[in-house]
Enzyme design. Sequence first.
Site, PDB file in Angstrom:
ATOM      1  N   THR A 144       0.840  -1.193   0.000  1.00 29.35           N
ATOM      2  CA  THR A 144       0.000   0.000   0.000  1.00 29.35           C
ATOM      3  C   THR A 144       0.877   1.246   0.000  1.00 29.35           C
ATOM      4  OG1 THR A 144      -1.246   1.384   1.576  1.00 29.35           O
ATOM      5  CG2 THR A 144      -0.291  -0.619   2.446  1.00 29.35           C
ATOM      6  N   SER A 179      -0.272   2.709  10.926  1.00 27.18           N
ATOM      7  CA  SER A 179      -1.153   1.833  11.703  1.00 27.18           C
ATOM      8  C   SER A 179      -0.475   0.473  11.779  1.00 27.18           C
ATOM      9  CB  SER A 179      -2.519   1.683  11.034  1.00 27.18           C
ATOM     10  OG  SER A 179      -2.432   0.799   9.921  1.00 27.18           O
ATOM     11  N   TYR A 181      -1.715  -2.269  10.770  1.00 26.33           N
ATOM     12  CA  TYR A 181      -1.909  -2.870   9.448  1.00 26.33           C
ATOM     13  C   TYR A 181      -0.827  -2.400   8.478  1.00 26.33           C
ATOM     14  CZ  TYR A 181      -3.283  -2.499   4.605  1.00 26.33           C
ATOM     15  OH  TYR A 181      -3.250  -2.509   3.241  1.00 26.33           O
ATOM     16  N   HIS A 182      -0.619  -1.100   8.405  1.00 23.37           N
ATOM     17  CA  HIS A 182       0.390  -0.593   7.477  1.00 23.37           C
ATOM     18  C   HIS A 182       1.787  -1.092   7.851  1.00 23.37           C
ATOM     19  CE1 HIS A 182      -2.884   2.338   6.539  1.00 23.37           C
ATOM     20  NE2 HIS A 182      -2.393   2.220   5.329  1.00 23.37           N
ATOM     21  N   LYS A 185       2.460  -4.413   6.394  1.00 20.22           N
ATOM     22  CA  LYS A 185       2.785  -4.339   4.965  1.00 20.22           C
ATOM     23  C   LYS A 185       4.266  -3.988   4.780  1.00 20.22           C
ATOM     24  CE  LYS A 185      -1.218  -4.988   2.819  1.00 20.22           C
ATOM     25  NZ  LYS A 185      -1.430  -6.073   1.856  1.00 20.22           N
TER      26      LYS A 185
END
Lengths: 394, 394
Positions: A144, A179, A181-182, A185
């Site tokens: 992302t 975050s 989540y990030h 990644k």
Amino acid sequence: MRIFIAGVDGYLGWPLSMYLTARGHEVAGADCYHRRDWVAEMGSQSATPIRRMTERLQAFRENFGTNLQFIRGDMTDYNFVWNFFRAFQPEAIVHLAEMPSAPYSMIDVHHSAFTHTNNLLGTINILHAMRDVSPESHLVKLGTMGEYGTPNIDIPEGFFEIEYRGRKEILPFPKRAGSWYHQTKVHDTNNIMFACRIWSLRSTDIMQGVVFGTRIDEMGDDERLLTRFDFDQSFGTAINRFCAQSVIGMPLSPFGKGHQKRGFLPLRDSMQCLTLAIENPPEAKEYRVFNQFEEVYDLTELAVKVQKVAGDLGLTVDVRNLENPRLEPEEHYYNPDHQHLLDLGYDPTRDMEAELKIMLKDLIKYKHRIQARSHALIPDIRWDGSRKKVTYLK
Amino acid sequence: MRIFIAGVDGYLGWPLSMYLTARGHEVAGADCYHRRDWVAEMGSQSATPIRRMTERLQAFRENFGTNLQFIRGDMTDYNFVWNFFRAFQPEAIVHLAEMPSAPYSMIDVHHSAFTHTNNLLGTINILHAMRDVSPESHLVKLGTMGEYGTPNIDIPEGFFEIEYRGRKEILPFPKRAGSWYHQTKVHDTNNIMFACRIWSLRSTDIMQGVVFGTRIDEMGDDERLLTRFDFDQSFGTAINRFCAQSVIGMPLSPFGKGHQKRGFLPLRDSMQCLTLAIENPPEAKEYRVFNQFEEVYDLTELAVKVQKVAGDLGLTVDVRNLENPRLEPEEHYYNPDHQHLLDLGYDPTRDMEAELKIMLKDLIKYKHRIQARSHALIPDIRWDGSRKKVTYLK
């Protein structure tokens, strides 16, 4: 090509299976329906009515004259991954089987831990299965743009050459994600880069912008082929949420000052870009990065654009900023490169307003489904760990 | 100060508990004895005879006149971490509870996955418990110099200012680690940096060089207080392995060309440096990085130094290079900064030869224990995923 889609039941995975099949590829997919459960956990549902997989597969067969080779399974189970790879011998693997939501990962320690194990172990399993079963295959991994954060300098595509104390080196661009989540990644990116280096694997790491849209042409008029469209605080992207809000007459709500800038692209362009990556694989040992978006918008600018298109369709809505549940810069420099896909022939859908019109028309049909879950549009998951609905700023 | 040591049964944790107690701190520790199991899995044992924890605690009480507050538990269990933090209210947390071996993490997909979950979840749990229970506390996290890899430019301490296309920014230095284990340390670093930023936590991330040594003064002559000394392919550091090899007359074996450069420091300096970090905490929201080593050596240079000191003690050994089971540059530029700890008052033990002499004398007593596991000194874990003993290059 033989292409394996991990996460084929998701927003991108499902249309990609059709897009690639229509182009003559042999497609197989796996999923364990996590996304359906996560959205239910958010108290929400897809605006589009999603069929169970058995019905989806039936509709797929009727429309494309061939089976989608589907198997239910979890990418964090190595035996599953290894066996699937051995049987199917993929030439390309599109890895969409990750938990993709920043707010969901920020709920509490358990959601942070789940996001880490789900995302990292899935990728680690794929890398090991590639090494052991299909070393020539190509991993197309969805990262992302959020991995980069919002540095005060230009963002290259993955790598940059710098001079430091009189010496030069090409290095991966440092990431500062916003975050858990990030962060996962970013961890994946580091792990894939490492595996390519030591095991001579090949991978394209897609730093994707925010995707929007309800459909691609390959779905035709068969409602059973529709992909999911989430609008809840965790799984709805900003622009999808604005569209859902327009349809039910709820104010469009950027967070905070609302001048966060992000790269955006329509669902159909995401399909086009992923296919360009798949059909033009890198060399062995090559780890390459594509920044995948069409244009950068400030979120308020975008809300105003949605408001205008909604107005043309007779939907009158306000733009009204909400308290920001996130901790993030609300005004910042943002200038990411995005040349690699254009070099491969990416032909962007330049008319965002036309795309928004298609979306809104689709969503109007499912107004009742959005209405029934409208509470899910106002966030309560905050970056400080508390859980409390945000309020309008004025 | 109230200091909590996660991983108190390990090579660094155990001596640190004594070092800090001797300085008047209140120390508590947790461990679940993973390290003992991992070394057994490698078919090896500590050269020094390690007592079970009940005996260690008894010896601790007798020597220091106070209890070490110990509880058996796993840092990947959030309930355990949260309850421990709530009861003890730590002012500093020293996180040594990670799986610390590159080869162990490279064995297969299961060991890679275990390393990821063990290391990342432990750190995530600590960060959440800090946020929820002890937001003023200071996390001293053990990273490794290996996170940086070996770039062709100088390595700063964590951050550097760069100019890119005419704009300036201070960014984290990009990492390129060389094993799954090292990757998990990079992931931890990214996660800790993020948590400090959003939750105003404070942390010192120690990029530690290779530690060597058998003892610190606080152990006195009580054999029950000795810390473990591993020499197997996974848990023995290069220099500890050279010393174990000297004692049993086995050739000292750098890998490949043997010109890998690394930073080194004696065990007693590691204690001194960790204590400097603990006693001089950063501000709220501050994430700082210390590169912790005394001097950089090329591995062959180091083997020759061990050979010389061993010779002085009447131990005659050759230096004989082994095939490199790792995939790593064997000749490279290496110039890392290490000023931050010196600025805090770090006074390095400059005489490596004197330290090596102490180590070798200690190890001679346990020659039979090394001899009994000498097979563990020749690696068979290879970075390509195969498992086959390496051979001497000539």
